[in-house]
Design an enzyme around this catalytic site. Structure first.
Site, PDB file in Angstrom:
ATOM      1  N   ASP A   1       0.869  -1.171   0.000  1.00 48.23           N
ATOM      2  CA  ASP A   1       0.000   0.000   0.000  1.00 48.23           C
ATOM      3  C   ASP A   1       0.911   1.228   0.000  1.00 48.23           C
ATOM      4  OD1 ASP A   1      -2.337   1.590   0.267  1.00 48.23           O
ATOM      5  OD2 ASP A   1      -1.921   1.779   2.405  1.00 48.23           O
TER       6      ASP A   1
ATOM      7  N   ASP B   1      -2.125  -0.270   6.297  1.00 42.92           N
ATOM      8  CA  ASP B   1      -2.332   0.339   7.614  1.00 42.92           C
ATOM      9  C   ASP B   1      -3.763   0.780   7.851  1.00 42.92           C
ATOM     10  OD1 ASP B   1      -2.451   2.427   5.839  1.00 42.92           O
ATOM     11  OD2 ASP B   1      -1.191   3.788   6.998  1.00 42.92           O
TER      12      ASP B   1
ATOM     13  N   ASP C   1      -7.424  -1.748   3.876  1.00 40.28           N
ATOM     14  CA  ASP C   1      -6.476  -2.836   3.627  1.00 40.28           C
ATOM     15  C   ASP C   1      -6.853  -4.128   4.337  1.00 40.28           C
ATOM     16  OD1 ASP C   1      -4.674  -1.155   2.136  1.00 40.28           O
ATOM     17  OD2 ASP C   1      -4.035  -0.297   4.029  1.00 40.28           O
TER      18      ASP C   1
END
Length: 806
Positions: free
Chosen positions: A302, A540, A544
């Site tokens: 990410d 985070d 996700d």
């Protein structure tokens, strides 16, 4: 709507209304993904097939009164203790992180502001939020205009303007401004909770070692009733043995079939690995994920919070129209300094960069705070000058296009603002008169200083890197390119993908994904796994969570959402992605050494199963449980622990079980052959059972030393010392503690036979070892058979897991 009516609505709920909603269950109960409870952890480690089988065998020995033969339970209990302590320690650490990030909420009730726990908010409460506050529940703004950071929900780092009537979602942050909002959805009905709910199924650790150990234990357990029962009946009714003697003989055979020491070694090695990583601020919640990460061939990153820190940083200043850098600095400092009490992320980045700059352009008489609608902030100085800082299109209009070449000099990563003077501001803060720019201010997402080095490590190790983000794909591509992600220019806007076929094609051809939804992130991970990849996912945010749940190994940042921390196997406590190479290296050291040592344990399992079958027809089983503890400790436990802790950062090659069996089967076959010969020699040589048992024990030790020598190559001083110490310990134990381990003194003819038979066994072992070693290199029949067995076992486990979830 009249002002009186609006003020009346903002009186908030009364105490009676709050109680009424609580009674109806409309409370913002914490529905975040939770870590396991301590009783769950204890139960999961205690009630296993491995522990159950050993407990039954220990009970049988207990009934005979031969308590020293229960020594094998020390290994079982140690394995249980290590597993429970390790997981509880990780759970408590993650729970502490969650508590540290928990805050109270400010609500209006009975016309007064009061602080309450986030879990005490009820539907229709009026909540008050300002810069930096996290939205505790889905709500609709009733007063105020703010800039919202929704990166934990959507992955987009750009601030989103929100005003009266707009919805704000739980988990997002107020970037600037303040608001009052009416709570519309609480608890399980909120946006974040719905995503979390999809991630609440129990995630089983994906581990070749764990699956291999389970398969060996289950296979041995299936054989135990038949082999143990047959051996017991033969010993009692055909050989006339007492029940106690028969039980000890059967237990000795069955205990040998279970790789107890390997279970303990695995737990110990992984516990040491997690402790080492913990010292580097890497929290491992499931120890087996260390192995999984060591096998990873695809990493999905990410962008926000992983490659970037989640903060902005100043790239540079460019003076315009004859102004110099000092004038640009003074203008910037005057504007951001005036509104420093409510600084958004952009202003915060400029304030950090401005440390050491000269003072601003002068004292400020009026502040124009940043507005998401206006896209600029400003101030009026005491000398009458007015300054503004903001997005060029909003402060300059069409004239901003003339600066396009200057803007382009900062590159694709830049977010460019314009600072300059204007005629003034009206009562609502709108610019009056012509805006005259004095300089450009370029910012960008702060890239972690170690990101490029980390990406380079994965490239060198042949790990495929994908960046999956909810942000603009062009921004994601530029940042990925800056840190060296291969093929970073091959990006796609996931919002344009219409069906699963298009997504599969995108995964096959693209490396960079932007505008990705949480469901698409999960789908991308699933597609990669379906193509045979071992996937690690980092993230985070709430967006996700689904992908983190799906990945073979998931890594979360401690500063992210509680849901992301709780579902991940690994949490980076200091939010530094640069620890990933250390995690991979620690995993490789542990698994490579464990794979080498595991062959020692499966030698015993292999020959025990074969001997147990033979002894049904030619009893008794030639070992007692206490004798097995002797060779298990010296030939298996001691050397395996020493070898398992050596440095070893080689890439993992091949299948774990295939590699282990190729090195253990030659030893098992050689041992079974020479013990069978020895048992046939017993009546010819006139030995009693105790003497035959002693010879068999020492012959096993000789073949074991040969296997240790093989797996220790190339020999080092440490490994030579290890082999020498094992030989000395075998000799010393036999001579000094022979009575305790039931080892008989050797007669001259027993000595001659021991060395003759031992030489024959070692020659046979060497020939078989070379043959099986070539089988691994060319993926021969052994690899084929093992793979078929593993596939069948995986399908069996999948069916069991599906029935459990159902």
């Amino acid at each position: 709507m009249s002002q009186d009516t609006r003020d009346q609505k903002l009186q908030g709920l009364s105490a009676a209304e709050v109680e009424e909603r609580r009674a109806r269950g409309l409370v913002n109960a914490n529905v975040d993904v939770k870590t396991k409870t301590i009783p769950q952890i204890v139960a999961e480690h205690t009630f296993t097939l491995f522990n159950g089988v050993n407990a039954v065998l220990a009970l049988l020995v207990f009934l005979t009164g031969q308590y020293r033969n229960m020594l094998f339970m020390v290994i079982v209990l140690a394995n249980l203790f290590i597993g429970i302590v390790q997981e509880i320690r990780a759970k408590l650490t993650v729970d502490r992180l969650t508590l540290l990030t928990a805050t109270d909420a400010l609500v209006i009730r009975d016309g007064e502001k009061q602080k309450v726990s986030v879990s005490d908010i009820v539907q229709d409460d009026i909540i008050c939020l300002a810069h930096g506050d996290q939205v505790p529940a889905d709500a609709t703004i009733v007063r105020g205009s703010v800039s919202m950071n929704e990166s934990l929900l959507t992955g987009e780092s750009d601030a989103v303007h929100k005003g009266p009537g707009d919805e704000i979602l739980s988990g997002s942050f107020v970037d600037s401004g303040s608001l009052m909002a009416r709570v519309t959805r609480v608890g399980a009905a909120s946006y974040a909770a719905k995503i979390n709910a999809e991630a609440k199924y129990v995630k089983q650790a994906k581990s070749e070692i764990q699956d291999s150990l389970r398969m060996v234990v289950e296979f041995s357990t299936i054989l135990m009733p038949f082999l143990g029962g047959g051996l017991f009946l033969r010993s009692v009714f055909a050989e006339g043995m007492t029940w106690d003697a028969a039980i000890l003989s059967v237990v000795a055979a069955l205990v040998s079939m279970i790789p107890q020491g390997l279970m303990l070694l695995t737990s110990t090695v992984l516990a040491i690995a997690t402790t080492r990583l913990g010292a580097k601020n890497v929290l491992v919640q499931q120890s087996y994920c260390v192995e999984t990460l060591a096998r990873v061939d695809t990493v999905c990153l990410d962008k926000t919070g992983t490659i970037t820190s989640g903060r902005m940083e100043l790239m540079g200043l460019l003076p315009l129209g004859g102004h110099d850098v000092s004038e640009v600095r003074q203008a910037v400092l005057a504007v951001i300094g005036a509104a420093s009490d409510d600084a958004n992320e952009t202003a915060t980045a400029l304030l950090r960069a401005a440390e050491g700059w000269p003072e601003g352009a002068g004292a400020v008489s009026r502040v124009i705070p940043f507005s998401s609608a206006r896209k600029y902030s400003g101030c009026v100085l005491e000398d009458g000058r007015s300054l503004a800082l903001g997005a060029g299109q909003f402060v300059m209009g069409e004239r901003y296009a003339a600066l396009s070449r200057d803007v382009a000099t900062f590159g694709p990563l830049a977010r460019v603002l314009v600072v300059g003077s204007c005629g003034g501001f009206d009562e609502e803060g709108k610019i009056e008169g012509s805006f005259e720019p004095c300089g450009l201010v370029a910012l960008r997402d702060e890239i972690r200083p170690t990101a490029q080095e980390t990406i380079s490590y994965f490239r060198r190790e042949g790990v495929d890197v994908r960046v999956i983000s909810g942000d603009d794909p062009r921004t994601v591509s530029a940042i990925a390119s800056a840190v060296g992600v291969p093929e970073a220019g091959h990006y796609i806007d996931a919002s344009t993908i219409r069906n699963e076929e298009e997504l599969i094609d995108a995964v096959r051809t693209k490396k960079i994904f932007g505008r990705v939804t949480p469901q698409q992130k999960r789908a991308i991970v699933r597609i990669l796994e379906s193509h045979g990849h071992t996937v690690a996912m980092t993230g985070d945010g709430v967006n996700d969570v689904l992908a983190l749940r799906e990945a073979d190994c998931s890594v979360a940042m401690a500063s992210g959402s509680a849901a992301a921390r709780n579902v991940a196997e690994i949490v980076l406590a200091d939010n530094d992605f640069a620890h990933m190479p250390e995690v991979v290296a620690e995993g490789r050291r542990s698994i490579n050494n464990l794979q080498r040592s595991a062959s020692l344990f499966l030698v015993k399992t292999g020959f025990a199963i074969a001997l147990c079958f033979i002894c049904i027809f030619f009893p008794p089983f030639p070992f007692l449980p206490i004798q097995e503890s002797f060779f298990s400790g010296l030939i298996i436990g001691y050397p395996s622990f020493v070898l398992a802790l050596e440095p070893n950062h080689e890439r993992l090659h091949g299948d774990f079980l295939t590699n282990v069996l190729a090195r253990s089967l030659p030893g098992s076959i050689a041992i079974v052959f020479i013990i069978a010969v020895t048992m046939m020699m017993e009546p010819l040589m006139g030995w009693d059972f105790a003497q035959t048992s002693t010879l068999c024990l020492l012959l096993v030790c000789m073949v074991g030393v040969g296997l240790i020598w093989r797996i220790s190559r190339p020999l080092t001083p440490l490994r030579c010392a290890l082999i020498a110490s094992i030989i000395i310990a075998i000799a010393g134990g036999s001579l000094l503690f022979g009575n305790f381990f039931m080892i008989e003194p050797l007669t001259p003819w027993m000595v001659v036979y021991l060395f003759s038979a031992g030489a024959l066994a070692l020659v046979l072992f060497a020939l078989l070892y070379r043959r099986f070693d070539k089988s691994i290199e060319h993926e021969g029949r052994l690899a084929y058979v093992v793979k078929k067995a593993e596939v069948a076992y995986a399908q069996h486990r999948s069916r069991v897991s599906s029935r459990t979830r159902g």
